[in-house]
Design a protein around this motif. Structure first.
Motif, PDB file in Angstrom:
ATOM      1  N   VAL A  45       2.176  -3.594   5.016  1.00  0.00           N
ATOM      2  CA  VAL A  45       2.380  -2.151   4.985  1.00  0.00           C
ATOM      3  C   VAL A  45       3.840  -1.881   5.308  1.00  0.00           C
ATOM      4  CG1 VAL A  45       0.022  -1.531   5.507  1.00  0.00           C
ATOM      5  CG2 VAL A  45       1.600  -1.960   7.379  1.00  0.00           C
TER       6      VAL A  45
ATOM      7  N   PHE B  62      -3.714   6.023   4.944  1.00  0.00           N
ATOM      8  CA  PHE B  62      -3.745   5.406   3.633  1.00  0.00           C
ATOM      9  C   PHE B  62      -4.777   6.112   2.763  1.00  0.00           C
ATOM     10  CE2 PHE B  62      -2.756   2.109   6.747  1.00  0.00           C
ATOM     11  CZ  PHE B  62      -1.616   1.533   6.223  1.00  0.00           C
TER      12      PHE B  62
ATOM     13  N   LEU C 187       0.814  -1.195   0.000  1.00  0.00           N
ATOM     14  CA  LEU C 187       0.000   0.000   0.000  1.00  0.00           C
ATOM     15  C   LEU C 187       0.854   1.253   0.000  1.00  0.00           C
ATOM     16  CD1 LEU C 187      -2.821  -0.898   2.515  1.00  0.00           C
ATOM     17  CD2 LEU C 187      -2.899  -0.909   0.031  1.00  0.00           C
TER      18      LEU C 187
ATOM     19  N   GLU D 254      10.480  -4.070   6.232  1.00  0.00           N
ATOM     20  CA  GLU D 254       9.257  -4.834   6.047  1.00  0.00           C
ATOM     21  C   GLU D 254       9.539  -6.188   5.429  1.00  0.00           C
ATOM     22  OE1 GLU D 254       5.229  -5.320   6.589  1.00  0.00           O
ATOM     23  OE2 GLU D 254       6.641  -3.821   7.264  1.00  0.00           O
TER      24      GLU D 254
ATOM     25  N   VAL E 134      -7.648   0.957   1.227  1.00  0.00           N
ATOM     26  CA  VAL E 134      -7.923   0.161   2.430  1.00  0.00           C
ATOM     27  C   VAL E 134      -9.405  -0.100   2.635  1.00  0.00           C
ATOM     28  CG1 VAL E 134      -5.821   0.902   3.589  1.00  0.00           C
ATOM     29  CG2 VAL E 134      -7.917   2.243   3.875  1.00  0.00           C
TER      30      VAL E 134
ATOM     31  N   TYR F  47       3.404   3.280  11.297  1.00  0.00           N
ATOM     32  CA  TYR F  47       2.071   3.806  11.560  1.00  0.00           C
ATOM     33  C   TYR F  47       1.697   3.582  13.021  1.00  0.00           C
ATOM     34  CZ  TYR F  47       1.705   3.459   6.493  1.00  0.00           C
ATOM     35  OH  TYR F  47       1.922   3.569   5.152  1.00  0.00           O
TER      36      TYR F  47
ATOM     37  N   VAL G  51       1.789   5.121   0.864  1.00  0.00           N
ATOM     38  CA  VAL G  51       1.578   5.930   2.045  1.00  0.00           C
ATOM     39  C   VAL G  51       1.121   7.323   1.638  1.00  0.00           C
ATOM     40  CG1 VAL G  51       3.998   6.591   2.063  1.00  0.00           C
ATOM     41  CG2 VAL G  51       2.689   6.820   4.151  1.00  0.00           C
TER      42      VAL G  51
END
Length: 231
Positions: A160, A113, A7, A42, A118, A164, A9
């Motif tokens: 993601v 997002f 996704l 990630e 989302v 966050y 940002v």
């Protein structure tokens, strides 16, 4: 399937991520080491991030699993290897346990997002315990973090990338370990990773990759936990 989607940002979330990384802001989710403020790399199926010098050309993984483990059940001793491009290797035996999966609401994603990205998704915090049973001290601490969640409708979780501070009950704690820290022999660490799953289907399985490299890969040796049963 959503498992290969990363996704984007929003500008506001990117600014917040930078603020958090510099030591400002409030709490954080699974991808932050609260002590250092350093974003954790990630572990995603389509991410090319890895520790500097990491070599993923050689495949090593745990023995093929006959059936899924129960939630809270230890994997038992399984091999785990870190290898650098210069050929240096660290070999160890670890035990991994998926302790629980906590779900939030879609509202926790607001402001971080693009709403279209989302729509129909909610955060899920996967809490994992990792024990270094034997072998060499490991230079990285990403064992147990290369994972995905499957839901009852067969969809895979969405990863993601950024930092966050998602606010929901059961979220990943601020002191979740940094994947770039060492994992010494004998250590037992609590890890947590936040992913996004469907609002319309409950998680039924967690799958963890323990092969060479710090990204999730589909592999016959992956460990699986059945979220419908408990140890």
């Amino acid at each position: 399937m959503r498992g290969t989607k990363m996704l984007p940002v929003t500008a506001a979330a990117f600014l917040l991520a930078l603020t958090t990384a510099c030591g400002g802001g409030g709490g954080s989710d699974s991808d932050t080491d609260a002590a250092s403020g350093t974003p954790e790399p990630e572990m995603t199926a389509d991410s090319d991030q890895e520790p500097a010098g990491e070599n993923e050309t050689e495949e090593e993984s745990a023995p093929e699993q006959d059936s899924a483990l129960a939630l809270g059940e230890s994997s038992g001793p399984v091999p785990f290897v870190v290898e650098h491009s210069d050929g240096e290797r660290w070999e160890a035996t670890v035990e991994v346990t998926v302790d629980r999966v906590e779900l939030g609401e879609n509202a926790a994603l607001e402001g971080y997002f693009d709403p279209d990205d989302v729509e129909g998704l909610r955060p899920a915090a996967v809490h994992v315990s990792v024990a270094h049973v034997s072998g060499e001290d490991l230079p990285y601490n990403y064992a147990g973090a290369n994972l995905l969640v499957r839901t009852a409708d067969g969809e895979s979780s969405t990863n993601v990338l950024s930092v966050y501070p998602l606010a929901f009950e059961g979220r990943c704690p601020d002191d979740t370990g940094d994947a770039m820290e060492e994992l010494p022999a004998g250590a037992v660490v609590e890890k947590c990773k936040t992913v996004l799953v469907s609002e319309d289907s409950d998680p039924v399985e967690v799958e963890i990759y323990l092969g060479v490299g710090n990204i999730y890969r589909a592999d016959a040796g992956n460990l699986r936990w059945d979220l419908g049963s408990a140890a």
